[in-house]
Every structure is written in structure tokens, then in C-alpha cells.
Scaffold this motif. Structure first.
Motif, PDB file in Angstrom:
ATOM      1  N   PRO A 193       0.808  -1.219   0.000  1.00 34.95           N
ATOM      2  CA  PRO A 193       0.000   0.000   0.000  1.00 34.95           C
ATOM      3  C   PRO A 193       0.841   1.269   0.000  1.00 34.95           C
ATOM      4  CG  PRO A 193       0.015  -1.032   2.177  1.00 34.95           C
ATOM      5  CD  PRO A 193       0.625  -2.010   1.219  1.00 34.95           C
ATOM      6  N   GLN A 194       2.114   1.158   0.420  1.00 39.04           N
ATOM      7  CA  GLN A 194       2.985   2.336   0.463  1.00 39.04           C
ATOM      8  C   GLN A 194       3.568   2.683  -0.906  1.00 39.04           C
ATOM      9  OE1 GLN A 194       3.254  -0.382   2.252  1.00 39.04           O
ATOM     10  NE2 GLN A 194       3.450   0.060   4.440  1.00 39.04           N
ATOM     11  N   ARG A 195       3.221   1.925  -1.942  1.00 39.67           N
ATOM     12  CA  ARG A 195       3.820   2.140  -3.254  1.00 39.67           C
ATOM     13  C   ARG A 195       3.627   3.582  -3.730  1.00 39.67           C
ATOM     14  NH1 ARG A 195       2.069   3.819  -8.264  1.00 39.67           N
ATOM     15  NH2 ARG A 195       0.191   2.556  -8.051  1.00 39.67           N
ATOM     16  N   LYS A 196       2.444   4.150  -3.528  1.00 35.54           N
ATOM     17  CA  LYS A 196       2.181   5.497  -4.004  1.00 35.54           C
ATOM     18  C   LYS A 196       3.028   6.534  -3.274  1.00 35.54           C
ATOM     19  CE  LYS A 196      -2.511   4.661  -5.707  1.00 35.54           C
ATOM     20  NZ  LYS A 196      -3.939   5.045  -5.597  1.00 35.54           N
ATOM     21  N   GLU A 197       3.450   6.200  -2.060  1.00 36.47           N
ATOM     22  CA  GLU A 197       4.286   7.118  -1.314  1.00 36.47           C
ATOM     23  C   GLU A 197       5.709   7.143  -1.874  1.00 36.47           C
ATOM     24  OE1 GLU A 197       4.121   5.981   2.724  1.00 36.47           O
ATOM     25  OE2 GLU A 197       1.934   6.071   2.852  1.00 36.47           O
ATOM     26  N   ALA A 198       6.112   6.074  -2.520  1.00 36.81           N
ATOM     27  CA  ALA A 198       7.483   5.961  -3.020  1.00 36.81           C
ATOM     28  C   ALA A 198       7.644   6.515  -4.418  1.00 36.81           C
ATOM     29  CB  ALA A 198       7.930   4.499  -2.993  1.00 36.81           C
ATOM     30  N   THR A 199       6.576   6.636  -5.159  1.00 33.19           N
ATOM     31  CA  THR A 199       6.688   7.139  -6.526  1.00 33.19           C
ATOM     32  C   THR A 199       5.489   8.009  -6.858  1.00 33.19           C
ATOM     33  OG1 THR A 199       6.745   6.532  -8.855  1.00 33.19           O
ATOM     34  CG2 THR A 199       5.646   5.006  -7.402  1.00 33.19           C
ATOM     35  N   GLU A 205       1.985   5.329 -16.325  1.00 30.18           N
ATOM     36  CA  GLU A 205       3.427   5.108 -16.350  1.00 30.18           C
ATOM     37  C   GLU A 205       3.814   3.960 -15.416  1.00 30.18           C
ATOM     38  OE1 GLU A 205       7.559   7.621 -15.488  1.00 30.18           O
ATOM     39  OE2 GLU A 205       5.635   8.659 -15.746  1.00 30.18           O
ATOM     40  N   TRP A 206       3.164   3.909 -14.255  1.00 37.37           N
ATOM     41  CA  TRP A 206       3.429   2.827 -13.310  1.00 37.37           C
ATOM     42  C   TRP A 206       3.061   1.472 -13.911  1.00 37.37           C
ATOM     43  CZ3 TRP A 206       5.682   0.688  -9.381  1.00 37.37           C
ATOM     44  CH2 TRP A 206       5.099  -0.409  -8.742  1.00 37.37           C
ATOM     45  N   GLU A 207       1.917   1.382 -14.554  1.00 36.66           N
ATOM     46  CA  GLU A 207       1.480   0.129 -15.156  1.00 36.66           C
ATOM     47  C   GLU A 207       2.436  -0.310 -16.254  1.00 36.66           C
ATOM     48  OE1 GLU A 207      -0.776  -1.838 -14.062  1.00 36.66           O
ATOM     49  OE2 GLU A 207      -1.409  -0.461 -12.484  1.00 36.66           O
ATOM     50  N   GLU A 212       6.812  -3.992 -17.982  1.00 44.01           N
ATOM     51  CA  GLU A 212       8.170  -4.271 -18.449  1.00 44.01           C
ATOM     52  C   GLU A 212       8.956  -5.062 -17.409  1.00 44.01           C
ATOM     53  OE1 GLU A 212      12.364  -2.318 -19.980  1.00 44.01           O
ATOM     54  OE2 GLU A 212      10.819  -0.990 -19.187  1.00 44.01           O
ATOM     55  N   ALA A 213       8.757  -4.725 -16.138  1.00 44.33           N
ATOM     56  CA  ALA A 213       9.464  -5.439 -15.074  1.00 44.33           C
ATOM     57  C   ALA A 213       9.126  -6.923 -15.095  1.00 44.33           C
ATOM     58  CB  ALA A 213       9.115  -4.836 -13.712  1.00 44.33           C
TER      59      ALA A 213
END
Length: 314
Positions: A193-199, A205-207, A212-213
Motif C-alpha cells: 500500500p505504500q507504493r504510491k508514497e514511493a513514486t 506510467e506505473w502500469e 516491463e518489469a
């Protein structure tokens, strides 16, 4: 096809087979020379010769020397050198093709010390992650964890995105990815859930980055099967099975006769009478057999038989 550096070193725990548990924190093999995937850069390590517990005095960091070289005309040109923040030596080292980043994982003789360290183009320390910053507890628990143990990096598969700005780790047994933004070391996991805090990147763009990852990890899993390092071959086999990569089946079949052996320590809970004893097994064969089984392919019981037959329904 992605080239896999066969001399990359890493910290792993053993396959959790009946009656055995992981014992040593060392790989089957260890190299102090680590090449980039395209072999245009390499890192040379000079580990501190002894683990600090074996010598008197306080434990000190920064006693492992490292130098990054660029290969030009068959000659090694030194780009930078420094003492890493490790105590003895990193257990795994990765270098981008451009030489712009060097990443290390874990301490060779101590699980979970210095889990992910990122160095920049001139050797500058960009980020030193610890267990808290990578949310280690989340990685060893939860519904997506198949193998409950504390070796979050056990037989992990890793890759870089095409722009070399994101480092990706797929922990063994975890259907998620760990992503590290290399320019500043920011960490984010796709199910955290903290993903949005990191980027702050837009959702689209995230998707795209996540897609690609996953693709790079799939390519890396297959490439690992051809590595000269037996532990990487085992890691690739496990990932191919978990990801259901049918294109890896021919390579997995060839690994059924892999001669590599791994030593493990018998666990007290598994077999109290043999606790502490050393046992060896064909860990690459075991991983390949399990991967084929997960894809519905019947494999002979004997590990010496290379053939594998598809189910009658196919």
C-alpha cells in the motif's frame, strides 16, 4: 536473448526439501569478479579475509574493496574504486551494462545484513537499504508466499529494465516484484500500500513500468537456466515453474541430469536424530523436476533419467 552473467554471486538458502533446511549462507560457488550482462564492465572484489566474529575487536564496516572496470579493446580501464559498506563482502553483485549502477545484496556471512545497496556511476553510495526499508516482514508472510521461511532472497531472480533505471527482484515463492528506482534508491513493491508514497509517477506510467518489469523477469528466469552458476540454474528453474513458462520446458528437461550438488544441514524439526548433519542433493535437478511438475509434465522418479513425458491428455 538476455545474456546472464555466470559469475554473479548471491546469498541463498537451500531448497526446502523434506528433512533438510538451509544451513550455510554461502552459495555453491563464489566469485570475486562480476561482469555486466553485456560483459563491457566488471567489478573486482577484495573481501576482508575473515568474518569479524573470528577476530578480536569491534565489528567494522567498509573493509571490502571494490573496483569497477570498463572493457576497452580487450583491456580493463578502471572507472572507480572504493571500500564498500560491507563488513566482509557482499553476497551478490550486479552491474548494469552501461556501468552506471552497481548493486549489492546481503552480507556474505550474515543473512539480511545490507540487503540492497546501490552505488552510482562514480562509486557514490546512493542508497543503503535495511530490512525495515524493504519491508522484510511483508516479504516473508502474506497470502502470496508459498515457502514460509525468512530467506526473502532465496533463489531470487533479478533483472534491470531496458533504460537501466529500475532494478527488479522476484523473490522465490513470491508472486510479486520488488522494484528499486536506481537514481535515488526508492523502493516499491507492487502489492504494498505504500507504493504510491514511493513514486509520484502517473498510473499509466506505473502500469507500463510494472509490465516491463514482469517481462524482464520472465526473460531473466529463462536466461538463468543457461548460467554456469548452479544456484542460478536452480533459481531460474523455480521461477519458470512458478511463472508457468512453457517456453522453458526444453531447457528444464536438460537440467534433469545436472551434476551439481548442494550441501545442506538437516533440521532439528525435520529429523531430530539427524539434526545438524550434512546432506547433499542435486538441487538443480530437484528444481527442474518441480518446475516441470508444476506445468503438468510427468517426470521420471530417478534423477538420472533425462526424459520427461507429457500427460496422456496432451
Amino acid at each position: 536473448r538476455m545474456h546472464l552473467n555466470s559469475r554473479t554471486v548471491c546469498l541463498v538458502t537451500g531448497l526446502l526439501l523434506p528433512g533438510v533446511v538451509s544451513g550455510d549462507q554461502r552459495r555453491t560457488s563464489y566469485s570475486t569478479t562480476i561482469e555486466s550482462p553485456n560483459r563491457k564492465h566488471l567489478v573486482r572484489l577484495k573481501p576482508y579475509p575473515e568474518w569479524p566474529a573470528k577476530r578480536k575487536g569491534p565489528i567494522k564496516r567498509g573493509e571490502c574493496h571494490a573496483a569497477l572496470y570498463r572493457i576497452e579493446g580487450g583491456k580493463e580501464v578502471k572507472v572507480w574504486e572504493r571500500f564498500l559498506i560491507n563488513i566482509n563482502a557482499p553476497a551478490r553483485v550486479m552491474v548494469t551494462d552501461s556501468g552506471r549502477y552497481v548493486i549489492t545484496m546481503n552480507e556474505l556471512h550474515a543473512r539480511h545484513m545490507n540487503p540492497v545497496i546501490i552505488y552510482g556511476a562514480d562509486g557514490t553510495l546512493i542508497k543503503a537499504h535495511d530490512r525495515m526499508s524493504i519491508r522484510w516482514v511483508d516479504l516473508i508472510s502474506g497470502p502470496k508466499r508459498k515457502y514460509v521461511n525468512d530467506g526473502w532472497d532465496a533463489f531470487a531472480v533479478w533483472a534491470f529494465t531496458s533504460d537501466e533505471e529500475t532494478f527488479v527482484i522476484r523473490p522465490q515463492g513470491r508472486d510479486i516484484l520488488m522494484l528499486f528506482r536506481l537514481k535515488d534508491g526508492a523502493f516499491y513493491s507492487e502489492d504494498a500500500p505504500q507504493r504510491k508514497e514511493a513514486t509520484s509517477m502517473p498510473a499509466e506510467e506505473w502500469e507500463a513500468l510494472l509490465a516491463e518489469a514482469h517481462e524482464q523477469v520472465r526473460k531473466a528466469a529463462i536466461a538463468f537456466l543457461a548460467s554456469d552458476d548452479p544456484d542460478d540454474r536452480a533459481a531460474g528453474a523455480m521461477a519458470c515453474g512458478e511463472l508457468q513458462l512453457s517456453e522453458a520446458i526444453p531447457a528444464l528437461r536438460t537440467l534433469l541430469t545436472d551434476e551439481s550438488m548442494r550441501e545442506v544441514r538437516v533440521g532439528a524439526y525435520s529429523d531430530p536424530l539427524r539434526a545438524g548433519e550434512r546432506s547433499t542433493y542435486h538441487h538443480v535437478r530437484s528444481a527442474a523436476r518441480q518446475a516441470l511438475k508444476e506445468m503438468g509434465i510427468t517426470v521420471p522418479t530417478s534423477s538420472t533419467q533425462p526424459a520427461a513425458t507429457a500427460p496422456a491428455s496432451e
